[in-house]
Design a protein around this motif. Structure first.
Motif, PDB file in Angstrom:
ATOM      1  N   PRO A  18      46.969  52.806  31.981  1.00 32.47           N
ATOM      2  CA  PRO A  18      47.827  53.942  32.295  1.00 32.47           C
ATOM      3  C   PRO A  18      48.274  54.718  31.066  1.00 32.47           C
ATOM      4  O   PRO A  18      48.521  54.147  30.003  1.00 32.47           O
ATOM      5  CB  PRO A  18      49.025  53.287  32.989  1.00 32.47           C
ATOM      6  CG  PRO A  18      49.071  51.907  32.422  1.00 32.47           C
ATOM      7  CD  PRO A  18      47.650  51.512  32.169  1.00 32.47           C
ATOM      8  N   VAL A  19      48.361  56.033  31.234  1.00 30.88           N
ATOM      9  CA  VAL A  19      49.045  56.879  30.264  1.00 30.88           C
ATOM     10  C   VAL A  19      50.524  56.920  30.650  1.00 30.88           C
ATOM     11  O   VAL A  19      51.405  56.760  29.815  1.00 30.88           O
ATOM     12  CB  VAL A  19      48.435  58.292  30.237  1.00 30.88           C
ATOM     13  CG1 VAL A  19      49.196  59.190  29.269  1.00 30.88           C
ATOM     14  CG2 VAL A  19      46.951  58.222  29.863  1.00 30.88           C
ATOM     15  N   THR A  20      50.775  57.113  31.950  1.00 34.19           N
ATOM     16  CA  THR A  20      52.125  56.993  32.504  1.00 34.19           C
ATOM     17  C   THR A  20      52.306  55.568  33.016  1.00 34.19           C
ATOM     18  O   THR A  20      51.500  55.081  33.806  1.00 34.19           O
ATOM     19  CB  THR A  20      52.328  57.981  33.669  1.00 34.19           C
ATOM     20  OG1 THR A  20      52.028  59.303  33.226  1.00 34.19           O
ATOM     21  CG2 THR A  20      53.755  57.919  34.176  1.00 34.19           C
ATOM     22  N   HIS A  21      53.340  54.894  32.564  1.00 38.41           N
ATOM     23  CA  HIS A  21      53.558  53.499  32.958  1.00 38.41           C
ATOM     24  C   HIS A  21      53.756  53.404  34.474  1.00 38.41           C
ATOM     25  O   HIS A  21      54.534  54.177  35.054  1.00 38.41           O
ATOM     26  CB  HIS A  21      54.793  52.946  32.244  1.00 38.41           C
ATOM     27  CG  HIS A  21      54.892  51.460  32.270  1.00 38.41           C
ATOM     28  ND1 HIS A  21      55.155  50.751  33.425  1.00 38.41           N
ATOM     29  CD2 HIS A  21      54.750  50.533  31.283  1.00 38.41           C
ATOM     30  CE1 HIS A  21      55.185  49.461  33.150  1.00 38.41           C
ATOM     31  NE2 HIS A  21      54.940  49.299  31.851  1.00 38.41           N
ATOM     32  N   PRO A  22      53.067  52.471  35.157  1.00 41.11           N
ATOM     33  CA  PRO A  22      53.186  52.367  36.620  1.00 41.11           C
ATOM     34  C   PRO A  22      54.547  51.893  37.108  1.00 41.11           C
ATOM     35  O   PRO A  22      54.817  51.947  38.310  1.00 41.11           O
ATOM     36  CB  PRO A  22      52.081  51.370  36.997  1.00 41.11           C
ATOM     37  CG  PRO A  22      51.804  50.609  35.755  1.00 41.11           C
ATOM     38  CD  PRO A  22      52.049  51.545  34.620  1.00 41.11           C
ATOM     39  N   ASN A  23      55.418  51.424  36.214  1.00 41.04           N
ATOM     40  CA  ASN A  23      56.788  51.088  36.602  1.00 41.04           C
ATOM     41  C   ASN A  23      57.774  52.166  36.171  1.00 41.04           C
ATOM     42  O   ASN A  23      58.989  51.926  36.113  1.00 41.04           O
ATOM     43  CB  ASN A  23      57.210  49.742  36.002  1.00 41.04           C
ATOM     44  CG  ASN A  23      56.456  48.563  36.575  1.00 41.04           C
ATOM     45  OD1 ASN A  23      56.281  47.553  35.913  1.00 41.04           O
ATOM     46  ND2 ASN A  23      55.979  48.680  37.812  1.00 41.04           N
ATOM     47  N   ASP A  24      57.258  53.351  35.888  1.00 39.07           N
ATOM     48  CA  ASP A  24      58.108  54.472  35.483  1.00 39.07           C
ATOM     49  C   ASP A  24      57.672  55.724  36.240  1.00 39.07           C
ATOM     50  O   ASP A  24      57.367  56.757  35.649  1.00 39.07           O
ATOM     51  CB  ASP A  24      58.011  54.683  33.968  1.00 39.07           C
ATOM     52  CG  ASP A  24      59.050  55.667  33.445  1.00 39.07           C
ATOM     53  OD1 ASP A  24      60.074  55.869  34.137  1.00 39.07           O
ATOM     54  OD2 ASP A  24      58.838  56.239  32.359  1.00 39.07           O
ATOM     55  N   LEU A  25      57.633  55.608  37.575  1.00 37.12           N
ATOM     56  CA  LEU A  25      57.138  56.682  38.432  1.00 37.12           C
ATOM     57  C   LEU A  25      58.264  57.194  39.323  1.00 37.12           C
ATOM     58  O   LEU A  25      58.948  56.405  39.978  1.00 37.12           O
ATOM     59  CB  LEU A  25      55.988  56.172  39.306  1.00 37.12           C
ATOM     60  CG  LEU A  25      54.808  55.511  38.573  1.00 37.12           C
ATOM     61  CD1 LEU A  25      53.809  54.957  39.583  1.00 37.12           C
ATOM     62  CD2 LEU A  25      54.128  56.496  37.626  1.00 37.12           C
ATOM     63  N   ARG A  26      58.424  58.512  39.367  1.00 42.69           N
ATOM     64  CA  ARG A  26      59.444  59.110  40.221  1.00 42.69           C
ATOM     65  C   ARG A  26      58.849  60.266  41.013  1.00 42.69           C
ATOM     66  O   ARG A  26      58.015  61.021  40.508  1.00 42.69           O
ATOM     67  CB  ARG A  26      60.641  59.588  39.395  1.00 42.69           C
ATOM     68  CG  ARG A  26      61.417  58.432  38.777  1.00 42.69           C
ATOM     69  CD  ARG A  26      62.779  58.828  38.259  1.00 42.69           C
ATOM     70  NE  ARG A  26      63.523  57.654  37.791  1.00 42.69           N
ATOM     71  CZ  ARG A  26      64.267  56.886  38.581  1.00 42.69           C
ATOM     72  NH1 ARG A  26      64.390  57.183  39.861  1.00 42.69           N
ATOM     73  NH2 ARG A  26      64.904  55.834  38.084  1.00 42.69           N
ATOM     74  N   ALA A  27      59.276  60.381  42.258  1.00 48.71           N
ATOM     75  CA  ALA A  27      58.772  61.416  43.156  1.00 48.71           C
ATOM     76  C   ALA A  27      58.949  62.796  42.537  1.00 48.71           C
ATOM     77  O   ALA A  27      59.989  63.097  41.946  1.00 48.71           O
ATOM     78  CB  ALA A  27      59.495  61.337  44.500  1.00 48.71           C
TER      79      ALA A  27
END
Length: 274
Positions: free
Chosen positions: A173-182
């Motif tokens: 991931p480039v964006t961490h999968p535990n740092d996701l917001r709608a």
């Protein structure tokens, strides 16, 4: 359709990207961000027709590995085996991101024995070399590599557990999968054997299909660098999945062709509210 053709179809579907009606294996944590004092999380494991619905059979926990932020292995605790799902507790002793993964490599084969009877084989490389004659007639072999994952974090997320192995289809991931917001954008990179998986189809499916009545799939392809970006939809638990190579249409009256090799990836992620 004879029994052998039915088996070929089942094996071909086993490596396909998840669809609305295929039975799907999954790992589902109670939360992907753990902020409690004791830092415990429970993981459910099952195979179901409806994503994250407990409606079919449990997923065997044999082979699951848990990797901590420091690269060390972490043990499952309080394992429970049920009729429809299995589960276990996980203690997060150190801050950072943990990876829960089930990785498997299998060999499927069909061949004729010396009497001309069609035989089928399913196993690993070791049993294949032992059980299938090297000079077998009409030998057809297909190898599969599958990776099923989820991630949980306590404290600040980190990227240590995402170091690629260079084998099969992997998410870096480039964006961490535990740092996701709608409503925000997430960028992920996919690798095949350690190299960018260009033009790779990737699917994002939310749980709760039984309540929507529609699959709700978002599907995109990676670019030349193996990357793609999603504008994250509504909050909830989702499965991101991909399969290589892309499925090819079968000829009428013929079973799907089994490629010499298949690789698949699937992971449960959580999108948090804005």
């Amino acid at each position: 359709m004879n029994k052998f053709n039915k088996t070929l179809i089942a094996l071909a579907l086993a490596g396909a990207t998840f669809s609305a009606h295929a039975h799907k294996p999954w790992l589902l944590p109670t939360s992907t961000i753990v902020e409690s004092r004791d830092n415990w999380v429970t993981i459910d494991a099952a195979i179901s027709e409806g994503l994250f619905d407990v409606d079919h059979v449990p997923l065997k926990l044999d082979g699951i590995t848990i990797t901590g932020p420091d690269g060390g292995k972490v043990d499952m605790q309080n394992v429970a085996n049920g009729k429809l799902r299995n589960s276990f507790d996980l203690k997060l002793p150190k801050p950072g991101t943990y990876k829960i993964a089930l990785v498997s490599q299998n060999v499927f084969a069909s061949y004729k024995d010396k009497a001309g009877e069609m035989k089928r084989f399913r196993g690993n490389e070791e049993t294949f070399a032992k059980d299938v004659p090297a000079d077998a007639a009409d030998l057809k072999v297909s190898r599969t590599q599958s990776r099923l994952e989820t991630f949980v974090t306590t404290g600040e997320p980190d990227m240590a557990v995402f170091k690629p192995t260079g084998v099969g289809l992997e998410l870096v991931p480039v964006t961490h999968p535990n740092d996701l917001r709608a409503g925000e954008k997430a960028t992920w990179r996919f690798l095949l054997d350690g190299k960018p998986a260009a033009n790779q189809g990737v699917s994002l499916i939310p749980g709760g299909v039984r309540y929507r009545g529609t699959l709700g799939e978002i599907r995109k392809n990676t670019d030349a660098n193996g990357e793609l970006s999603f504008e994250l939809p509504a909050a909830g638990m989702y499965m991101v999945s991909s399969s290589w190579p892309a499925a090819t249409p079968s000829k009428p009256g013929q079973p799907p062709q089994m490629p010499a090799r298949r690789a698949s990836y699937a992971a449960t992620i959580e999108i948090l509210p804005e």
